[in-house]
Design a protein around this motif. Sequence first.
Motif, PDB file in Angstrom:
ATOM      1  N   ALA A 140      -4.933  -7.937  47.229  1.00  0.00           N
ATOM      2  CA  ALA A 140      -6.289  -7.829  46.683  1.00  0.00           C
ATOM      3  C   ALA A 140      -7.186  -7.231  47.750  1.00  0.00           C
ATOM      4  O   ALA A 140      -6.946  -7.388  48.953  1.00  0.00           O
ATOM      5  CB  ALA A 140      -6.802  -9.203  46.256  1.00  0.00           C
ATOM      6  N   LEU A 141      -8.215  -6.543  47.307  1.00  0.00           N
ATOM      7  CA  LEU A 141      -9.200  -5.972  48.215  1.00  0.00           C
ATOM      8  C   LEU A 141     -10.570  -6.533  47.866  1.00  0.00           C
ATOM      9  O   LEU A 141     -11.046  -6.385  46.732  1.00  0.00           O
ATOM     10  CB  LEU A 141      -9.226  -4.448  48.117  1.00  0.00           C
ATOM     11  CG  LEU A 141      -8.062  -3.682  48.746  1.00  0.00           C
ATOM     12  CD1 LEU A 141      -8.218  -2.195  48.513  1.00  0.00           C
ATOM     13  CD2 LEU A 141      -7.961  -3.975  50.230  1.00  0.00           C
ATOM     14  N   ALA A 142     -11.201  -7.181  48.844  1.00  0.00           N
ATOM     15  CA  ALA A 142     -12.537  -7.721  48.633  1.00  0.00           C
ATOM     16  C   ALA A 142     -13.551  -6.580  48.639  1.00  0.00           C
ATOM     17  O   ALA A 142     -13.268  -5.483  49.126  1.00  0.00           O
ATOM     18  CB  ALA A 142     -12.863  -8.731  49.736  1.00  0.00           C
ATOM     19  N   PRO A 143     -14.750  -6.800  48.093  1.00  0.00           N
ATOM     20  CA  PRO A 143     -15.769  -5.747  48.125  1.00  0.00           C
ATOM     21  C   PRO A 143     -16.046  -5.286  49.562  1.00  0.00           C
ATOM     22  O   PRO A 143     -16.270  -6.099  50.453  1.00  0.00           O
ATOM     23  CB  PRO A 143     -17.005  -6.432  47.521  1.00  0.00           C
ATOM     24  CG  PRO A 143     -16.448  -7.490  46.633  1.00  0.00           C
ATOM     25  CD  PRO A 143     -15.206  -7.981  47.327  1.00  0.00           C
ATOM     26  N   GLY A 144     -16.000  -3.984  49.775  1.00  0.00           N
ATOM     27  CA  GLY A 144     -16.232  -3.419  51.097  1.00  0.00           C
ATOM     28  C   GLY A 144     -15.002  -3.347  51.974  1.00  0.00           C
ATOM     29  O   GLY A 144     -15.039  -2.726  53.043  1.00  0.00           O
ATOM     30  N   GLU A 145     -13.904  -3.969  51.572  1.00  0.00           N
ATOM     31  CA  GLU A 145     -12.695  -3.969  52.386  1.00  0.00           C
ATOM     32  C   GLU A 145     -11.937  -2.655  52.228  1.00  0.00           C
ATOM     33  O   GLU A 145     -11.918  -2.052  51.160  1.00  0.00           O
ATOM     34  CB  GLU A 145     -11.792  -5.135  51.983  1.00  0.00           C
ATOM     35  CG  GLU A 145     -10.577  -5.309  52.876  1.00  0.00           C
ATOM     36  CD  GLU A 145      -9.738  -6.513  52.474  1.00  0.00           C
ATOM     37  OE1 GLU A 145      -8.736  -6.777  53.164  1.00  0.00           O
ATOM     38  OE2 GLU A 145     -10.084  -7.177  51.484  1.00  0.00           O
ATOM     39  N   ALA A 146     -11.327  -2.189  53.326  1.00  0.00           N
ATOM     40  CA  ALA A 146     -10.571  -0.935  53.331  1.00  0.00           C
ATOM     41  C   ALA A 146      -9.166  -1.188  53.839  1.00  0.00           C
ATOM     42  O   ALA A 146      -8.907  -2.163  54.559  1.00  0.00           O
ATOM     43  CB  ALA A 146     -11.265   0.110  54.198  1.00  0.00           C
ATOM     44  N   VAL A 147      -8.256  -0.299  53.464  1.00  0.00           N
ATOM     45  CA  VAL A 147      -6.870  -0.415  53.916  1.00  0.00           C
ATOM     46  C   VAL A 147      -6.297   0.988  54.029  1.00  0.00           C
ATOM     47  O   VAL A 147      -6.667   1.892  53.272  1.00  0.00           O
ATOM     48  CB  VAL A 147      -6.042  -1.270  52.926  1.00  0.00           C
ATOM     49  CG1 VAL A 147      -5.949  -0.618  51.565  1.00  0.00           C
ATOM     50  CG2 VAL A 147      -4.649  -1.532  53.481  1.00  0.00           C
ATOM     51  N   ASP A 148      -5.427   1.186  55.012  1.00  0.00           N
ATOM     52  CA  ASP A 148      -4.752   2.463  55.200  1.00  0.00           C
ATOM     53  C   ASP A 148      -3.375   2.415  54.538  1.00  0.00           C
ATOM     54  O   ASP A 148      -2.605   1.481  54.760  1.00  0.00           O
ATOM     55  CB  ASP A 148      -4.587   2.776  56.689  1.00  0.00           C
ATOM     56  CG  ASP A 148      -5.906   3.038  57.375  1.00  0.00           C
ATOM     57  OD1 ASP A 148      -6.073   2.600  58.527  1.00  0.00           O
ATOM     58  OD2 ASP A 148      -6.774   3.678  56.770  1.00  0.00           O
ATOM     59  N   LEU A 149      -3.076   3.431  53.746  1.00  0.00           N
ATOM     60  CA  LEU A 149      -1.803   3.528  53.053  1.00  0.00           C
ATOM     61  C   LEU A 149      -0.999   4.684  53.639  1.00  0.00           C
ATOM     62  O   LEU A 149      -1.533   5.778  53.833  1.00  0.00           O
ATOM     63  CB  LEU A 149      -2.013   3.766  51.555  1.00  0.00           C
ATOM     64  CG  LEU A 149      -2.932   2.789  50.820  1.00  0.00           C
ATOM     65  CD1 LEU A 149      -3.062   3.199  49.358  1.00  0.00           C
ATOM     66  CD2 LEU A 149      -2.411   1.365  50.935  1.00  0.00           C
ATOM     67  N   LEU A 150       0.279   4.432  53.914  1.00  0.00           N
ATOM     68  CA  LEU A 150       1.166   5.458  54.440  1.00  0.00           C
ATOM     69  C   LEU A 150       2.296   5.694  53.446  1.00  0.00           C
ATOM     70  O   LEU A 150       2.981   4.765  53.038  1.00  0.00           O
ATOM     71  CB  LEU A 150       1.744   5.027  55.794  1.00  0.00           C
ATOM     72  CG  LEU A 150       0.743   4.814  56.937  1.00  0.00           C
ATOM     73  CD1 LEU A 150       1.462   4.344  58.182  1.00  0.00           C
ATOM     74  CD2 LEU A 150      -0.033   6.076  57.210  1.00  0.00           C
ATOM     75  N   PHE A 151       2.492   6.943  53.084  1.00  0.00           N
ATOM     76  CA  PHE A 151       3.538   7.328  52.139  1.00  0.00           C
ATOM     77  C   PHE A 151       4.595   8.145  52.884  1.00  0.00           C
ATOM     78  O   PHE A 151       4.289   9.218  53.428  1.00  0.00           O
ATOM     79  CB  PHE A 151       2.960   8.158  50.997  1.00  0.00           C
ATOM     80  CG  PHE A 151       2.007   7.408  50.118  1.00  0.00           C
ATOM     81  CD1 PHE A 151       2.449   6.722  48.997  1.00  0.00           C
ATOM     82  CD2 PHE A 151       0.648   7.379  50.420  1.00  0.00           C
ATOM     83  CE1 PHE A 151       1.567   6.042  48.181  1.00  0.00           C
ATOM     84  CE2 PHE A 151      -0.249   6.698  49.616  1.00  0.00           C
ATOM     85  CZ  PHE A 151       0.215   6.024  48.499  1.00  0.00           C
ATOM     86  N   ASP A 152       5.822   7.633  52.926  1.00  0.00           N
ATOM     87  CA  ASP A 152       6.932   8.355  53.534  1.00  0.00           C
ATOM     88  C   ASP A 152       7.551   9.321  52.522  1.00  0.00           C
ATOM     89  O   ASP A 152       7.474   9.101  51.305  1.00  0.00           O
ATOM     90  CB  ASP A 152       7.999   7.374  54.029  1.00  0.00           C
ATOM     91  CG  ASP A 152       7.478   6.495  55.156  1.00  0.00           C
ATOM     92  OD1 ASP A 152       6.814   7.023  56.065  1.00  0.00           O
ATOM     93  OD2 ASP A 152       7.731   5.267  55.116  1.00  0.00           O
ATOM     94  N   ASN A 153       8.186  10.363  53.053  1.00  0.00           N
ATOM     95  CA  ASN A 153       8.837  11.368  52.200  1.00  0.00           C
ATOM     96  C   ASN A 153       7.871  11.881  51.139  1.00  0.00           C
ATOM     97  O   ASN A 153       8.202  11.980  49.962  1.00  0.00           O
ATOM     98  CB  ASN A 153      10.089  10.792  51.542  1.00  0.00           C
ATOM     99  CG  ASN A 153      11.100  10.299  52.568  1.00  0.00           C
ATOM    100  OD1 ASN A 153      11.355  10.966  53.567  1.00  0.00           O
ATOM    101  ND2 ASN A 153      11.659   9.118  52.327  1.00  0.00           N
ATOM    102  N   ALA A 154       6.644  12.178  51.584  1.00  0.00           N
ATOM    103  CA  ALA A 154       5.566  12.540  50.666  1.00  0.00           C
ATOM    104  C   ALA A 154       5.264  14.036  50.695  1.00  0.00           C
ATOM    105  O   ALA A 154       4.113  14.444  50.568  1.00  0.00           O
ATOM    106  CB  ALA A 154       4.316  11.744  50.994  1.00  0.00           C
ATOM    107  N   ALA A 155       6.286  14.853  50.896  1.00  0.00           N
ATOM    108  CA  ALA A 155       6.061  16.289  50.951  1.00  0.00           C
ATOM    109  C   ALA A 155       5.539  16.804  49.612  1.00  0.00           C
ATOM    110  O   ALA A 155       6.037  16.423  48.553  1.00  0.00           O
ATOM    111  CB  ALA A 155       7.359  17.002  51.323  1.00  0.00           C
TER     112      ALA A 155
END
Length: 218
Positions: A140-155
């Motif tokens: 879950a993401l609270a209001p104002g919260e951020a997260v970094d997402l990394l996608f492998d093999n994402a050519a």
Amino acid sequence: MTLAPLRAAEPDPWASGWDMLVALGTLGLALGTVLLAGFTLALARRTRDLARDSETALRSQWRPVLLPATERPPEGSEWSLTGGVSMRMPVTYLTYDSAAQVLAVRIHNAGTGPALYVRVHLERPEEPGGISPRNWSRAALAPGEAVDLLFDNAAFADRAQLLMDYRDLAGDPHGTACTIERVNLEPGMYDVQVLGHSVTTLGDAVYPQEGLRDVRKK
């Protein structure tokens, strides 16, 4: 013997007056009833509109909105895109390492309510089934919260689509579709669509999971 002719009774002016008053009173009562019915109908409509507006305002207070972040992460924030120490580099809100085929995207909750059961998929023309981010949980993401997402093999050659599903406190589904395009080999956000339905092909949450106790109120 001759009988005197009967004389017709003279009309009573008081009786005529009372009949007129009763008629006028009845007409006034009917008119008042019509006016009262109209006022009651208008009041009912106004009450319904206020209830609807109040419900809309209340729902807007807890609605989450997941968007790609538009600012750089704090100073010193960095990820290892390839997993190696020698390849560490700072991650902006949108970074693509073509050599490692790793896409990094920062998302944040710009809404006023928490985003629950967040599911994310990256779809490309080459792989329409989509891929999930690395080390990602259905969180879950609270209001104002951020997260970094990394996608492998994402050519991807020209464009890709970042899809996000999430729910609000009432359990209603929401979705965000972000179109990513590469211009001069650099990725950028072309368009963002915020929708009132799910957009990924991922399944919904199953609760409780096998072997766990259901703690919801019966």
